[in-house]
Design a protein around this motif. Structure first.
Motif, mmCIF file in Angstrom:
data_model
loop_
_atom_site.group_PDB
_atom_site.id
_atom_site.type_symbol
_atom_site.label_atom_id
_atom_site.label_comp_id
_atom_site.label_asym_id
_atom_site.label_seq_id
_atom_site.Cartn_x
_atom_site.Cartn_y
_atom_site.Cartn_z
ATOM 1 N N GLU A 1 4.324 8.099 -3.296
ATOM 2 C CA GLU A 1 3.740 7.021 -4.397
ATOM 3 C C GLU A 1 3.766 5.567 -4.013
ATOM 4 O O GLU A 1 4.296 4.686 -4.959
ATOM 5 N N GLY A 2 5.536 5.305 -3.394
ATOM 6 C CA GLY A 2 5.545 4.415 -2.985
ATOM 7 C C GLY A 2 6.586 4.296 -3.184
ATOM 8 O O GLY A 2 7.107 2.843 -2.957
ATOM 9 N N GLY B 1 0.971 -1.696 -0.405
ATOM 10 C CA GLY B 1 -0.259 -0.084 0.160
ATOM 11 C C GLY B 1 0.478 1.740 -0.140
ATOM 12 O O GLY B 1 2.134 1.014 0.085
ATOM 13 N N THR B 2 0.315 2.317 -0.134
ATOM 14 C CA THR B 2 1.396 3.673 -0.243
ATOM 15 C C THR B 2 0.104 4.742 0.993
ATOM 16 O O THR B 2 1.313 6.033 0.738
ATOM 17 N N GLU B 3 -0.515 4.176 1.088
ATOM 18 C CA GLU B 3 -1.209 5.039 2.829
ATOM 19 C C GLU B 3 -0.858 4.778 3.982
ATOM 20 O O GLU B 3 -0.858 3.538 4.337
ATOM 21 N N LEU C 1 8.006 12.221 5.065
ATOM 22 C CA LEU C 1 6.767 11.760 6.225
ATOM 23 C C LEU C 1 6.207 13.008 7.035
ATOM 24 O O LEU C 1 5.498 12.890 6.829
ATOM 25 N N GLU C 2 7.391 14.126 6.847
ATOM 26 C CA GLU C 2 7.013 15.134 8.227
ATOM 27 C C GLU C 2 6.890 16.541 7.240
ATOM 28 O O GLU C 2 6.195 17.460 8.122
ATOM 29 N N HIS C 3 6.769 16.263 5.981
ATOM 30 C CA HIS C 3 6.666 17.916 5.310
ATOM 31 C C HIS C 3 6.000 17.766 4.054
ATOM 32 O O HIS C 3 7.000 18.404 3.298
ATOM 33 N N SER C 4 4.946 16.673 3.669
ATOM 34 C CA SER C 4 4.875 16.992 2.389
ATOM 35 C C SER C 4 3.082 16.226 2.264
ATOM 36 O O SER C 4 2.751 15.193 3.501
ATOM 37 N N ARG D 1 1.129 12.160 2.486
ATOM 38 C CA ARG D 1 2.181 12.137 3.164
ATOM 39 C C ARG D 1 3.606 10.456 3.000
ATOM 40 O O ARG D 1 2.051 9.993 2.201
ATOM 41 N N GLY D 2 4.614 10.374 3.003
ATOM 42 C CA GLY D 2 4.669 9.495 2.778
ATOM 43 C C GLY D 2 4.658 8.538 4.014
ATOM 44 O O GLY D 2 3.677 8.130 4.565
ATOM 45 N N SER D 3 5.465 7.644 4.477
ATOM 46 C CA SER D 3 5.221 6.274 4.986
ATOM 47 C C SER D 3 6.282 5.696 5.423
ATOM 48 O O SER D 3 7.358 5.651 4.558
#
Length: 351
Positions: free
Chosen positions: A206-207, A152-154, A216-219, A222-224
């Motif tokens: 987008e993974g 997953g991407t979320e 993760l902190e400023h996008s 967000r990513g993961s």
């Protein structure tokens, strides 16, 4: 870097917590375990967390007084509602409650819902291992979303740490790991310092693997954090995360379905008495595990300058050094603590 003794640091942290109204026993427990965490070398989860805890107390997120509510208790298993009391204190209390139960039944467990952040799991597992018991601790935050399920991407769940501690010949063996490759605290630390990770331990929205903590902190979106095993074998980390969710949220009867918005955690704590197993009591356990630890340490290393260590070896050396030389802190951590000391009229520790 100025160093301070363990006693001075514990007294300082204790004073900070009592200055915002925390019960004396809770303040002393949290301070002691945070300084122990720093001595063990887990600096992201020691006194570096104190400014965050103090800020959450001011906002009403971390309760400073009270007792956990018992949801159920049959003598060997129980459920506590922690009511967002200090997590380090709650888990320490759970271990103290479980030890005499494990002495009687061999094994005992408590699932805690709605605890506040519990800090370093290894420092907590050590509380049981130092007394000759095996401890298992699993923790997750049902309000946190930092790690995506495999494929997953979320971001959906937290790093979901898991620890095992058991007694050893000279010091406990302390395994403290999590379902993600790195942690939330380390990501925030890297981002604040403007640093990249050494390896691509995160995923963008987008993974795609990346070294940049900003995803993760400023996008937005967000990513993961990457799962243990990465892109090829992340199903292993995902499996570990599911196990921890089941132990900490399923067994406590509280979790993501309840959609909490408050910083906290659910924790599963299990204590085992080795004397009730193996047919020959604690001696049989010690003989087997000490033998295996030594076989690991004697294993021919890839780099002769870096011999094989067993989890807990480095922590034991850190504690010994801290007792001898004191503990020093980076500028950012010490400045944050100094600001809070000024705001709360608490004296800084003597040099």
């Amino acid at each position: 870097m100025t160093t301070h003794s363990i006693a001075a640091l514990e007294a300082f942290a204790n004073a900070l917590y009592q200055a915002v109204g925390m019960d004396e026993d809770k303040a002393a427990c949290v301070a002691r375990l945070q300084v122990l965490t720093d001595a063990m070398g887990r600096r992201t989860h020691g006194l570096a967390m104190t400014p965050l805890y103090l800020a959450d107390i001011k906002k009403g997120g971390l309760k400073v007084s009270g007792q956990p509510q018992v949801g159920s208790d049959n003598g060997t298993s129980a459920v506590w509602d922690g009511d967002y009391l200090p997590g380090l204190w709650l888990v320490n209390e759970a271990i103290a409650t479980l030890i005499p139960r494990a002495e009687k039944a061999g094994i005992a467990a408590i699932a805690i819902r709605r605890s506040h952040h519990i800090g370093c799991l290894a420092a907590l597992a050590k509380q049981a291992a130092d007394r000759g018991f095996v401890a298992l601790i699993a923790n997750s935050d049902p309000a946190g979303q930092r790690v995506a399920p495999y494929g997953g991407t979320e971001a959906l769940f937290t790093p979901n740490p898991f620890a095992v501690g058991y007694p050893g010949a000279d010091h406990p063996v302390l395994v403290d790991t999590c379902a993600s490759i790195t942690t939330t605290s380390m990501t925030r630390q890297k981002y604040a310092a403007g640093e990249q990770f050494e390896h691509p331990w995160l995923l963008d929205a987008e993974g795609r693997p990346t070294r940049d903590p900003a995803v993760l902190e400023h996008s937005t979106p967000r990513g993961s954090l990457q799962l243990v095993g990465g892109g090829e074998y992340g199903h292993k980390g995902f499996g570990l995360a599911l196990m921890i969710e089941a132990l900490s949220q399923g067994l406590s009867g509280h979790g993501r379905k309840d959609a909490p918005s408050r910083w906290g955690g659910n924790t599963f704590v299990q204590v085992i008495d080795p004397r009730m197993f193996a047919g020959a009591g604690a001696d049989a356990f010690a003989e087997q595990m000490d033998h295996f630890s030594e076989r690991c340490r004697e294993n021919r290393p890839i780099d002769p300058a870096r011999p094989v260590r067993v989890p807990g070896d480095q922590a034991a050396r850190g504690i010994e050094q801290a007792r001898r030389d004191g503990i020093g802190y980076d500028a950012a951590t010490w400045q944050a603590l100094t600001r809070w000391a000024g705001e709360l009229s608490v004296a800084m520790p003597a040099h």
